[in-house]
Write a protein that holds these residues in place. Structure first.
Motif, PDB file in Angstrom:
ATOM      1  N   ALA A 506       3.994  19.444   4.927  1.00 13.37           N
ATOM      2  CA  ALA A 506       5.055  19.837   4.010  1.00 13.37           C
ATOM      3  C   ALA A 506       4.650  19.624   2.562  1.00 13.37           C
ATOM      4  O   ALA A 506       5.132  20.307   1.656  1.00 13.37           O
ATOM      5  N   LYS A 507       3.741  18.688   2.327  1.00 16.33           N
ATOM      6  CA  LYS A 507       3.303  18.376   0.969  1.00 16.33           C
ATOM      7  C   LYS A 507       1.965  19.022   0.618  1.00 16.33           C
ATOM      8  O   LYS A 507       1.466  18.849  -0.492  1.00 16.33           O
ATOM      9  N   ALA A 508       1.384  19.763   1.545  1.00 18.98           N
ATOM     10  CA  ALA A 508       0.010  20.242   1.376  1.00 18.98           C
ATOM     11  C   ALA A 508      -0.161  21.279   0.280  1.00 18.98           C
ATOM     12  O   ALA A 508      -1.274  21.481  -0.212  1.00 18.98           O
ATOM     13  N   THR A 509       0.910  21.949  -0.110  1.00 22.48           N
ATOM     14  CA  THR A 509       0.779  22.980  -1.152  1.00 22.48           C
ATOM     15  C   THR A 509       0.781  22.387  -2.560  1.00 22.48           C
ATOM     16  O   THR A 509       0.569  23.109  -3.535  1.00 22.48           O
ATOM     17  N   GLU A 510       1.017  21.101  -2.677  1.00 26.51           N
ATOM     18  CA  GLU A 510       1.006  20.459  -3.991  1.00 26.51           C
ATOM     19  C   GLU A 510      -0.417  20.407  -4.543  1.00 26.51           C
ATOM     20  O   GLU A 510      -1.401  20.483  -3.797  1.00 26.51           O
ATOM     21  N   ALA A 511      -0.533  20.290  -5.856  1.00 29.67           N
ATOM     22  CA  ALA A 511      -1.848  20.199  -6.480  1.00 29.67           C
ATOM     23  C   ALA A 511      -2.506  18.869  -6.130  1.00 29.67           C
ATOM     24  O   ALA A 511      -1.893  17.802  -6.266  1.00 29.67           O
ATOM     25  N   VAL A 512      -3.731  18.935  -5.646  1.00 28.56           N
ATOM     26  CA  VAL A 512      -4.505  17.745  -5.308  1.00 28.56           C
ATOM     27  C   VAL A 512      -5.901  17.901  -5.901  1.00 28.56           C
ATOM     28  O   VAL A 512      -6.251  18.955  -6.434  1.00 28.56           O
ATOM     29  N   SER A 513      -6.699  16.844  -5.802  1.00 26.11           N
ATOM     30  CA  SER A 513      -8.040  16.904  -6.379  1.00 26.11           C
ATOM     31  C   SER A 513      -8.934  15.862  -5.731  1.00 26.11           C
ATOM     32  O   SER A 513      -8.505  15.094  -4.853  1.00 26.11           O
ATOM     33  N   HIS A 514     -10.170  15.807  -6.205  1.00 24.56           N
ATOM     34  CA  HIS A 514     -11.083  14.762  -5.763  1.00 24.56           C
ATOM     35  C   HIS A 514     -10.535  13.367  -6.056  1.00 24.56           C
ATOM     36  O   HIS A 514     -10.912  12.399  -5.389  1.00 24.56           O
ATOM     37  N   ASP A 515      -9.660  13.263  -7.045  1.00 23.24           N
ATOM     38  CA  ASP A 515      -9.075  11.962  -7.379  1.00 23.24           C
ATOM     39  C   ASP A 515      -8.368  11.337  -6.186  1.00 23.24           C
ATOM     40  O   ASP A 515      -8.242  10.110  -6.101  1.00 23.24           O
ATOM     41  N   ASN A 516      -7.885  12.166  -5.269  1.00 23.37           N
ATOM     42  CA  ASN A 516      -7.092  11.660  -4.148  1.00 23.37           C
ATOM     43  C   ASN A 516      -7.919  11.047  -3.025  1.00 23.37           C
ATOM     44  O   ASN A 516      -7.375  10.296  -2.207  1.00 23.37           O
ATOM     45  N   MET A 517      -9.202  11.362  -2.942  1.00 21.81           N
ATOM     46  CA  MET A 517      -9.947  10.993  -1.751  1.00 21.81           C
ATOM     47  C   MET A 517     -10.054   9.479  -1.555  1.00 21.81           C
ATOM     48  O   MET A 517      -9.850   8.968  -0.451  1.00 21.81           O
ATOM     49  N   PHE A 518     -10.373   8.741  -2.598  1.00 20.08           N
ATOM     50  CA  PHE A 518     -10.572   7.299  -2.495  1.00 20.08           C
ATOM     51  C   PHE A 518      -9.353   6.626  -1.864  1.00 20.08           C
ATOM     52  O   PHE A 518      -9.459   5.925  -0.850  1.00 20.08           O
ATOM     53  N   SER A 519      -8.196   6.844  -2.425  1.00 22.12           N
ATOM     54  CA  SER A 519      -6.987   6.170  -1.947  1.00 22.12           C
ATOM     55  C   SER A 519      -6.474   6.767  -0.639  1.00 22.12           C
ATOM     56  O   SER A 519      -5.912   6.048   0.199  1.00 22.12           O
ATOM     57  N   THR A 520      -6.643   8.083  -0.446  1.00 26.46           N
ATOM     58  CA  THR A 520      -6.153   8.720   0.781  1.00 26.46           C
ATOM     59  C   THR A 520      -6.914   8.233   2.006  1.00 26.46           C
ATOM     60  O   THR A 520      -6.319   7.945   3.050  1.00 26.46           O
ATOM     61  N   VAL A 521      -8.236   8.141   1.916  1.00 30.83           N
ATOM     62  CA  VAL A 521      -9.015   7.653   3.058  1.00 30.83           C
ATOM     63  C   VAL A 521      -8.628   6.216   3.389  1.00 30.83           C
ATOM     64  O   VAL A 521      -8.405   5.864   4.554  1.00 30.83           O
ATOM     65  N   LEU A 522      -8.525   5.370   2.367  1.00 33.37           N
ATOM     66  CA  LEU A 522      -8.135   3.980   2.610  1.00 33.37           C
ATOM     67  C   LEU A 522      -6.743   3.913   3.229  1.00 33.37           C
ATOM     68  O   LEU A 522      -6.484   3.108   4.138  1.00 33.37           O
ATOM     69  N   GLY A 523      -5.846   4.770   2.741  1.00 31.41           N
ATOM     70  CA  GLY A 523      -4.499   4.779   3.292  1.00 31.41           C
ATOM     71  C   GLY A 523      -4.457   5.270   4.719  1.00 31.41           C
ATOM     72  O   GLY A 523      -3.755   4.698   5.572  1.00 31.41           O
ATOM     73  N   MET A 524      -5.206   6.323   5.023  1.00 33.55           N
ATOM     74  CA  MET A 524      -5.173   6.887   6.374  1.00 33.55           C
ATOM     75  C   MET A 524      -5.688   5.897   7.410  1.00 33.55           C
ATOM     76  O   MET A 524      -5.167   5.830   8.516  1.00 33.55           O
ATOM     77  N   VAL A 525      -6.731   5.131   7.075  1.00 36.07           N
ATOM     78  CA  VAL A 525      -7.286   4.187   8.049  1.00 36.07           C
ATOM     79  C   VAL A 525      -6.617   2.819   7.944  1.00 36.07           C
ATOM     80  O   VAL A 525      -7.050   1.860   8.578  1.00 36.07           O
ATOM     81  N   ASP A 526      -5.550   2.734   7.148  1.00 41.80           N
ATOM     82  CA  ASP A 526      -4.732   1.520   7.045  1.00 41.80           C
ATOM     83  C   ASP A 526      -5.547   0.317   6.558  1.00 41.80           C
ATOM     84  O   ASP A 526      -5.532  -0.750   7.166  1.00 41.80           O
ATOM     85  N   VAL A 527      -6.246   0.523   5.449  1.00 37.41           N
ATOM     86  CA  VAL A 527      -6.921  -0.576   4.757  1.00 37.41           C
ATOM     87  C   VAL A 527      -6.030  -0.995   3.588  1.00 37.41           C
ATOM     88  O   VAL A 527      -5.644  -0.156   2.766  1.00 37.41           O
ATOM     89  N   THR A 528      -5.696  -2.257   3.523  1.00 36.36           N
ATOM     90  CA  THR A 528      -4.879  -2.747   2.415  1.00 36.36           C
ATOM     91  C   THR A 528      -5.788  -3.357   1.349  1.00 36.36           C
ATOM     92  O   THR A 528      -6.669  -4.155   1.657  1.00 36.36           O
ATOM     93  N   THR A 529      -5.567  -2.953   0.105  1.00 35.72           N
ATOM     94  CA  THR A 529      -6.361  -3.459  -1.015  1.00 35.72           C
ATOM     95  C   THR A 529      -5.663  -3.095  -2.318  1.00 35.72           C
ATOM     96  O   THR A 529      -5.009  -2.049  -2.417  1.00 35.72           O
ATOM     97  N   GLU A 530      -5.825  -3.963  -3.300  1.00 30.31           N
ATOM     98  CA  GLU A 530      -5.275  -3.672  -4.620  1.00 30.31           C
ATOM     99  C   GLU A 530      -6.006  -2.512  -5.292  1.00 30.31           C
ATOM    100  O   GLU A 530      -5.510  -1.934  -6.259  1.00 30.31           O
ATOM    101  N   ALA A 531      -7.195  -2.166  -4.792  1.00 32.55           N
ATOM    102  CA  ALA A 531      -7.971  -1.081  -5.401  1.00 32.55           C
ATOM    103  C   ALA A 531      -7.358   0.286  -5.118  1.00 32.55           C
ATOM    104  O   ALA A 531      -7.639   1.255  -5.823  1.00 32.55           O
ATOM    105  N   LYS A 532      -6.535   0.381  -4.077  1.00 36.18           N
ATOM    106  CA  LYS A 532      -5.933   1.665  -3.712  1.00 36.18           C
ATOM    107  C   LYS A 532      -4.769   1.979  -4.642  1.00 36.18           C
ATOM    108  O   LYS A 532      -3.932   1.129  -4.923  1.00 36.18           O
ATOM    109  N   ASP A 533      -4.713   3.233  -5.108  1.00 37.29           N
ATOM    110  CA  ASP A 533      -3.624   3.707  -5.965  1.00 37.29           C
ATOM    111  C   ASP A 533      -2.635   4.462  -5.078  1.00 37.29           C
ATOM    112  O   ASP A 533      -2.927   5.557  -4.600  1.00 37.29           O
ATOM    113  N   ALA A 534      -1.468   3.882  -4.884  1.00 39.83           N
ATOM    114  CA  ALA A 534      -0.488   4.482  -3.980  1.00 39.83           C
ATOM    115  C   ALA A 534      -0.097   5.888  -4.414  1.00 39.83           C
ATOM    116  O   ALA A 534       0.191   6.753  -3.583  1.00 39.83           O
TER     117      ALA A 534
END
Length: 548
Positions: A506-534
């Protein structure tokens, strides 16, 4: 018999003063080796020919200044030859292919491999360099130079330097307001001057590399740990990150392209992002940027090297991480992995290497890995993808769906249809390859699998006279900056890690970029860290609030 008293015609070599020779070379360089510059000049100053020619006179004064300062005394001829050969090489890429030779392009050239660069050394290229570089160099070597005594010669150089600067400044001041506006708003103008622009780019690259030797890597995400769902997973997580190469979104039928280039992926349960943009227009920038915790606005070469990246954070969280490469290397991203990056070769699948390997060479090793891993694992597959100009070598003959396809790296010798056909075949092959990765992972009941694919940058196929990629971002067409991005999450991955795929779609048509990869991968595999930007985690709103 030849009369020995008659001198050979070769003995009657013209004799020139150092200044005249330098002035002739400067004139030749500007007049003959700068078609793109002249095109930009008269486009920008349309209807103002006198103003344009005055500006060209200022550029000639700058060219003479640089030539005179560098080409001193005994070094004069070697320096002039070097300038002519450089202009012969760079003018081919700039004038024929529309490439811009800036610092990033110098970086690409330095970090490329022979397997990649050899496709750019064509008969057309060699003929251009011979005509524009070798022939005038031979003339420079042939003429004699009338040397003045050292002190008088140095005084002459000083005088030429002063006069060149005076002419340069004087011509610009005839209409400084107009020229300063043009220089600020049309950076491509001076960026196309050969060989001055590449020389400046090389100096900036050298400065950047010198600064990078002083870098101390700062830790990132050392607090990373498995979140509650990852900790409770019954089987090892296997996340495959496919770093694509030269895939432009405009030619993906999943995004609306009229030609069917995604016949395989459209039948898989994936999430496709049609509005994704890249961090750069060349691998040397985009690849490390997408793995960096820094966003595009904050990213720099030094910044990327100064901070640990996504792979480091995953290792901090206990993941095994590997980099498999079928391209030009990891660009220092995998420097700290305990297992050295693996370059794919014939031993990994000889049927896919002839002699260069196409991307199916990854599949056997990936199958073996899926069958044997015992811990949470992330594997990066760095594709050869759609890398040009030899598009027809990126897929096997039986996968040539669109014909006739261009089968030469000399793209200007092919029709637009042939180039697009060859390129679309590479997209269709990437589509098939990604589908194979998905099917292979889904069939392995030993792991909880997922795949994240995004291309590093796009490609120009002749639109507007541009070919390949690497155009400075501020002036790059969307063909080089809009990239395809795909997520595939197996049902058991979604169940184990609590991700709502319908929410993602439902959200896939929104504008995304390479900026999203770092936090998205960490979020998908459920890694908790302050380095991730929600805010950059694309899956963040599609997971239970209790996860990281």
């Amino acid at each position: 018999m030849t009369d020995p008293t008659q001198a050979s015609p070769l003995a009657h070599r013209p004799e020139l003063s150092p200044f005249v020779l330098n002035a002739l070379v400067a004139t030749y360089l500007l007049a003959i080796c700068n078609s793109t510059f002249w095109g930009h000049l008269f486009r920008i100053f349309e209807g103002r020919s006198v103003t344009a020619l005055v500006f060209a006179g200022a550029v000639w004064a700058l060219m003479l200044l640089v030539v005179s300062v560098l080409a001193l005394r005994r070094a004069q001829k070697p320096v002039l030859v070097a300038l002519l050969i450089t202009a012969g090489v760079t003018s081919y890429y700039v004038d024929v292919l529309g490439v811009v030779v800036d610092r990033e392009m110098i970086q690409n050239a330095v970090t490329t491999t022979f397997a990649e660069s050899k496709h750019l050394i064509t008969l057309q290229f060699l003929g251009h360099v011979f005509l524009y570089g070798v022939v005038p160099s031979a003339l420079v070597l042939w003429v004699r130079i009338r040397r003045a005594p050292v002190l008088r010669g140095l005084a002459g150089v000083g005088l030429v330097t002063v006069l060149s600067v005076a002419l340069l400044v004087g011509l610009l001041f005839t209409n400084m307001k107009a020229y300063s506006t043009v220089l600020r708003g049309n950076k491509e103008l001076m960026g196309s001057v050969q060989p001055l622009a590449p020389m400046g780019a090389a100096l900036r690259y050298a400065k950047m590399m010198f600064k990078s030797t002083q870098i101390v890597v700062q830790p990132t995400g050392v607090d990373a740990k498995p979140g509650p769902l990852l900790g409770q997973a019954k089987k090892p997580i296997l996340m495959v990150i496919v770093a694509g190469e030269t895939g432009r979104a405009q030619n993906w039928s999943l995004g609306g392209y009229a030609r069917e280039t995604n016949a395989e992926l459209k039948t898989r349960d994936i999430v496709y992002y049609p509005n994704a943009t890249s961090c750069g227009t060349a691998t040397a920038t985009s690849l490390p940027c997408m793995f960096s915790p820094l966003t595009m606005d904050a990213y720099s070469y030094e910044g990327g090297l100064s901070n640990e990246n996504l792979l480091d954070v995953l290792m901090h969280a206990g993941f095994d991480v590997e980099w498999w490469d079928n391209n030009t290397g990891d660009k220092d991203i995998a420097d700290r992995l305990p297992v050295r990056p693996h370059t794919m070769k014939a031993e990994d699948g000889s049927e896919f290497c002839f002699p260069e390997c196409i991307d199916a060479v990854f599949l056997k090793g990936l199958q073996d890995k899926a069958d044997t891993i015992t811990g949470n694992t992330v594997i990066v597959l760095h594709q050869i993808g759609s890398h040009g100009p030899s598009y027809w070598l990126r897929y096997p003959p039986e996968k040539e769906l669109f014909k006739p396809a261009c089968q030469t790296p000399e793209l200007t010798k092919c029709s637009s249809e042939e180039i697009v056909n060859a390129y679309d075949n590479t997209i269709a092959y990437t589509d098939w390859f990604l589908a194979q990765v998905i099917d292979l992972l889904d069939a392995s009941d030993r792991v909880i699998p997922a795949m994240y694919y995004v291309s590093d940058h796009g490609e120009s196929l002749g639109e507007g006279g541009l070919y390949l990629h690497g155009t400075p971002y501020f002036m790059a067409p969307e063909y080089q900056t809009k990239v395809p991005m795909v997520l595939w999450l197996s049902q058991r991955f979604r169940d184990s890690l609590g991700i709502d795929e319908e929410c993602l779609k439902a959200k896939a048509t929104e504008a995304v970029s390479h900026d999203n990869m770092f936090s998205t991968v960490l979020g998908m595999v459920d890694v908790t860290t302050e380095a991730k930007d929600a805010a950059l985690d694309l899956a963040g709103a599609c997971r239970p609030a209790t996860t990281g």
